[in-house]
Design an enzyme around this catalytic site. Structure first.
Site, PDB file in Angstrom:
ATOM      1  CE  LYS A 279      -3.834  -2.424   0.807  1.00 42.21           C
ATOM      2  NZ  LYS A 279      -5.034  -2.490   0.000  1.00 42.21           N
TER       3      LYS A 279
ATOM      4  CE  LYS B 272      -3.460  -9.771  -2.983  1.00 37.53           C
ATOM      5  NZ  LYS B 272      -3.908  -8.385  -3.059  1.00 37.53           N
TER       6      LYS B 272
ATOM      7  CG  ASP C 193      -4.196  -3.609  -3.270  1.00 41.08           C
ATOM      8  OD1 ASP C 193      -4.043  -2.773  -2.376  1.00 41.08           O
ATOM      9  OD2 ASP C 193      -5.063  -4.508  -3.219  1.00 41.08           O
ATOM     10  CD  GLU C 194      -7.924  -4.634  -5.030  1.00 41.94           C
ATOM     11  OE1 GLU C 194      -7.181  -5.230  -4.212  1.00 41.94           O
ATOM     12  OE2 GLU C 194      -8.436  -3.539  -4.806  1.00 41.94           O
TER      13      GLU C 194
ATOM     14  CG  HIS D 142      -7.888 -10.084  -5.211  1.00 41.98           C
ATOM     15  ND1 HIS D 142      -9.108  -9.466  -5.338  1.00 41.98           N
ATOM     16  CD2 HIS D 142      -7.274  -9.473  -4.165  1.00 41.98           C
ATOM     17  CE1 HIS D 142      -9.229  -8.515  -4.423  1.00 41.98           C
ATOM     18  NE2 HIS D 142      -8.141  -8.497  -3.692  1.00 41.98           N
ATOM     19  NE  ARG D 143     -13.758 -12.362  -1.381  1.00 42.74           N
ATOM     20  CZ  ARG D 143     -14.616 -12.637  -0.410  1.00 42.74           C
ATOM     21  NH1 ARG D 143     -15.503 -13.615  -0.540  1.00 42.74           N
ATOM     22  NH2 ARG D 143     -14.613 -11.930   0.715  1.00 42.74           N
TER      23      ARG D 143
ATOM     24  CG  HIS E 198      -8.504 -12.734  -1.426  1.00 47.84           C
ATOM     25  ND1 HIS E 198      -8.285 -11.538  -0.797  1.00 47.84           N
ATOM     26  CD2 HIS E 198      -7.326 -13.065  -2.012  1.00 47.84           C
ATOM     27  CE1 HIS E 198      -7.024 -11.151  -1.000  1.00 47.84           C
ATOM     28  NE2 HIS E 198      -6.427 -12.059  -1.736  1.00 47.84           N
TER      29      HIS E 198
ATOM     30  CE  LYS F  65     -10.834  -3.208   2.734  1.00 46.51           C
ATOM     31  NZ  LYS F  65      -9.715  -2.354   2.314  1.00 46.51           N
TER      32      LYS F  65
ATOM     33  CB  SER G 189      -7.262 -10.415   2.754  1.00 49.73           C
ATOM     34  OG  SER G 189      -6.779  -9.182   2.313  1.00 49.73           O
ATOM     35  N   GLY G 190      -8.666  -8.005   4.398  1.00 52.17           N
ATOM     36  CA  GLY G 190      -9.641  -6.906   4.259  1.00 52.17           C
ATOM     37  C   GLY G 190      -9.956  -6.289   5.613  1.00 52.17           C
ATOM     38  N   GLY G 191      -9.254  -5.208   5.944  1.00 48.12           N
ATOM     39  CA  GLY G 191      -9.550  -4.516   7.193  1.00 48.12           C
ATOM     40  C   GLY G 191      -8.944  -5.177   8.411  1.00 48.12           C
TER      41      GLY G 191
ATOM     42  CD  GLN H 155      -3.388 -11.670   1.219  1.00 42.20           C
ATOM     43  OE1 GLN H 155      -2.977 -12.525   0.466  1.00 42.20           O
ATOM     44  NE2 GLN H 155      -4.249 -10.764   0.827  1.00 42.20           N
TER      45      GLN H 155
ATOM     46  N   GLY I 134      -3.116  -5.157   4.891  1.00 43.09           N
ATOM     47  CA  GLY I 134      -2.459  -4.084   4.134  1.00 43.09           C
ATOM     48  C   GLY I 134      -2.345  -2.874   5.058  1.00 43.09           C
ATOM     49  N   GLY I 135      -3.495  -2.187   5.235  1.00 46.54           N
ATOM     50  CA  GLY I 135      -3.509  -1.042   6.153  1.00 46.54           C
ATOM     51  C   GLY I 135      -3.071  -1.439   7.542  1.00 46.54           C
TER      52      GLY I 135
HETATM   53  C1  CAP Z   1      -7.092  -5.532   1.656  1.00 47.27           C
HETATM   54  C2  CAP Z   1      -7.223  -5.503   0.155  1.00 47.27           C
HETATM   55  C3  CAP Z   1      -7.903  -6.723  -0.423  1.00 47.27           C
HETATM   56  C4  CAP Z   1      -9.201  -7.083   0.228  1.00 47.27           C
HETATM   57  C5  CAP Z   1     -10.120  -7.825  -0.749  1.00 47.27           C
HETATM   58  C6  CAP Z   1      -7.971  -4.267  -0.318  1.00 47.27           C
HETATM   59  O1  CAP Z   1      -6.414  -4.375   2.055  1.00 47.27           O
HETATM   60  O2  CAP Z   1      -5.960  -5.441  -0.452  1.00 47.27           O
HETATM   61  O3  CAP Z   1      -8.078  -6.470  -1.803  1.00 47.27           O
HETATM   62  O4  CAP Z   1      -8.894  -7.947   1.264  1.00 47.27           O
HETATM   63  O5  CAP Z   1     -11.255  -8.230  -0.046  1.00 47.27           O
HETATM   64  O6  CAP Z   1      -7.550  -3.770  -1.357  1.00 47.27           O
HETATM   65  O7  CAP Z   1      -8.935  -3.940   0.339  1.00 47.27           O
HETATM   66  P1  CAP Z   1      -6.515  -3.944   3.607  1.00 47.27           P
HETATM   67  P2  CAP Z   1     -11.606  -9.799   0.031  1.00 47.27           P
HETATM   68  O8  CAP Z   1      -5.813  -5.005   4.423  1.00 47.27           O
HETATM   69  O9  CAP Z   1      -5.791  -2.616   3.682  1.00 47.27           O
HETATM   70  O10 CAP Z   1      -7.952  -3.848   3.930  1.00 47.27           O
HETATM   71  O11 CAP Z   1     -10.372 -10.430   0.621  1.00 47.27           O
HETATM   72  O12 CAP Z   1     -12.816  -9.842   0.902  1.00 47.27           O
HETATM   73  O13 CAP Z   1     -11.881 -10.259  -1.353  1.00 47.27           O
HETATM   74 MG    MG Z   2      -6.633  -5.191  -2.416  1.00 52.11          MG
END
Ligand code: CAP
Ligand code: MG
Length: 420
Positions: A146, A172, A174-175, A264-265, A296, A303, A345-347, A367, A369-370
């Site tokens: 990030k 990784k 990011d998507e 990634h989804r 994922h 989040k 992953s996510g929040g 996973q 990121g933030g």
């Molecule tokens: C998480 C993340 C992932 C999400 C995808 C984002 O970052 O890189 O893409 O986890 O959601 O871009 O939000 P944070 P899921 O850790 O900063 O939130 O895994 O539910 O598909």
């Molecule tokens: Mg992401």
């Protein structure tokens, strides 16, 4: 032609679909079920003179109607082996657009062996990934570089290096990072793999980089080969925006290249939420059958939306060999398909780790990121705090207590709190 036969007993070789149906005004569930079975197998809105007796045998059969939930059995000869797009054009195609339906959700599919075996399935799966990363039991810890877009190749590689130094196993892209002007794919891969090697030497731990190859299919093939040539072990693919056909191609290529697929989804929630669309369970089935190694699946407490029951069902669907039948769930046999690593992953941040592991078990990839790059002391400390949270959880030590002797964790908890 009657497509509803509540006495029909599906054969082992039928594909079975579980739908939730909300009929349009003036229609019964049974009437709509008839339309669904017809339109998704051999029929249309009216009888046709060209229909033949032998073709009627190919018609789908609605064999169960319970409230809004119907089960439809499809003779597997309706489907071309090894062709996921065609299978979905049948059981997840026109039917969503029919006027007789108010809402339709494809909740689950039971796949016959003849179809499952016509795809490759995961090359590595959980055991293969653990073997390559030399991490036998604990959850793997990963991060997403990030800011998600904007860093140049060297800055990207440095963030990855810091995350690996702090204790991440995996880093990784990011998507939505592919090969933009400010960060070209080839240069990023070379720079980041250089940092991976440096971090491995300095930590003595295996480290892996998951570059996002999402692009037009031929370009993805080129990028996968580039990763391999430069000593990478993974490719990451946004499986829904590239599409199932492209994912099948990538799975073919990774077989020869021996690359792990991180799925990634992004975009799934356009159709996996609510009562009109396709469940994440079905997406997970398809991903496992085609053959991703990591997927994922949500976190319940982060989040992104995804209720506990559903996220746990997805984890079961991708990890277990047999799935028991229950309400809103078809049974499944996976005929030896390797288990796919659940990616949560996510929040996420260190304060959520104990609850996450209690919910999902330890055979997962966590996973953040933030939750790593947002640490008050930066990425290295953030990665350390994540590993400390995992260590404390595995030892059964309360996070706040463990934080007394681990300053990175202490600062993370002060910033984001702890979920008991
Ligand atoms: C998480 C993340 C992932 C999400 C995808 C984002 O970052 O890189 O893409 O986890 O959601 O871009 O939000 P944070 P899921 O850790 O900063 O939130 O895994 O539910 O598909
Ligand atoms: Mg992401």
């Amino acid at each position: 032609m009657g497509y509803v036969d509540l006495k029909y007993k599906p054969t082992q070789d039928d594909l079975i679909a579980l739908f939730r149906v909300e009929p349009a005004k003036g229609y019964s569930v049974k009437k709509v079920a008839e339309h669904i079975a017809a339109e998704s197998s051999i029929g249309t809105w009216t009888e046709v003179k060209t229909m033949k007796k032998r073709i009627r045998k190919l018609g789908a059969k609605v064999f169960s109607i319970k409230g809004k939930w119907i089960k439809v059995a499809y003779p597997s000869e309706l489907f071309e082996r090894g062709n996921m797009p065609e299978i979905l054009s049948s059981v997840a195609g026109n039917i969503f657009g029919m006027k007789v339906i108010e809402k339709l959700r494809l909740q689950d599919i039971q796949w016959p062996k003849s179809i499952i075996k016509s795809f490759r399935g995961p090359q590595f799966g959980i055991p293969g990934v653990r073997r390559i990363l030399k991490v036998k039991k604990r959850p793997l810890v990963g991060t997403i570089v990030k800011p998600k877009l904007g860093l140049n190749e060297k800055e990207h590689a440095k963030v990855a290096y810091d995350a690996w130094l702090g204790g991440c196993d995996l880093v990784k892209d990011d998507e939505n990072l592919s090969s933009q002007k400010f960060n070209r794919f080839e240069k990023r891969v070379v720079e980041t793999l250089k940092m991976r090697d440096k971090a491995e030497k300095e930590t003595g731990e295996r480290k892996a980089y998951m570059p996002n190859i999402t692009a037009e299919t031929n370009e993805m093939i080129k990028r996968a080969k580039f990763v391999k040539k430069n000593g990478g072990e993974y490719v990451m693919v946004d499986i829904l925006t590239v599409g199932w056909s492209a994912l099948q191609t990538i799975r073919e290529i990774t077989e020869d290249l021996g690359l792990i697929i991180h799925a990634h989804r992004a975009g799934h929630a356009a159709f996996t939420r609510g009562y009109h669309g396709i469940s994440m369970i079905v997406v997970a089935d398809i991903a496992r059958i085609i053959g991703v190694d990591q997927l994922h699946i949500g976190t319940v407490i982060g989040k992104m939306e995804g209720k506990k029951e559903e996220v746990l069902e997805i984890e079961e669907e991708i990890e277990h060999e047999f799935i028991k039948e229950r309400a809103r769930k078809l049974s499944e046999k996976w005929y030896g398909l390797k288990p796919v690593f659940a990616v949560c992953s996510g929040g996420l941040h260190p304060g959520l780790v104990p609850r996450l592991l209690k919910l999902m078990g330890t055979n997962i990839i966590i996973q953040a990121g933030g939750g790593i790059h947002g640490h008050p002391l930066g990425t290295i400390a953030g990665a350390k705090a994540m590993r400390q949270a995992v260590d404390a959880s595995l030892k059964g030590i309360d996070l706040r207590e463990y934080a007394n002797s681990h300053k990175e964790l202490k600062l993370a908890i002060e910033k984001w709190g702890v979920l008991k």
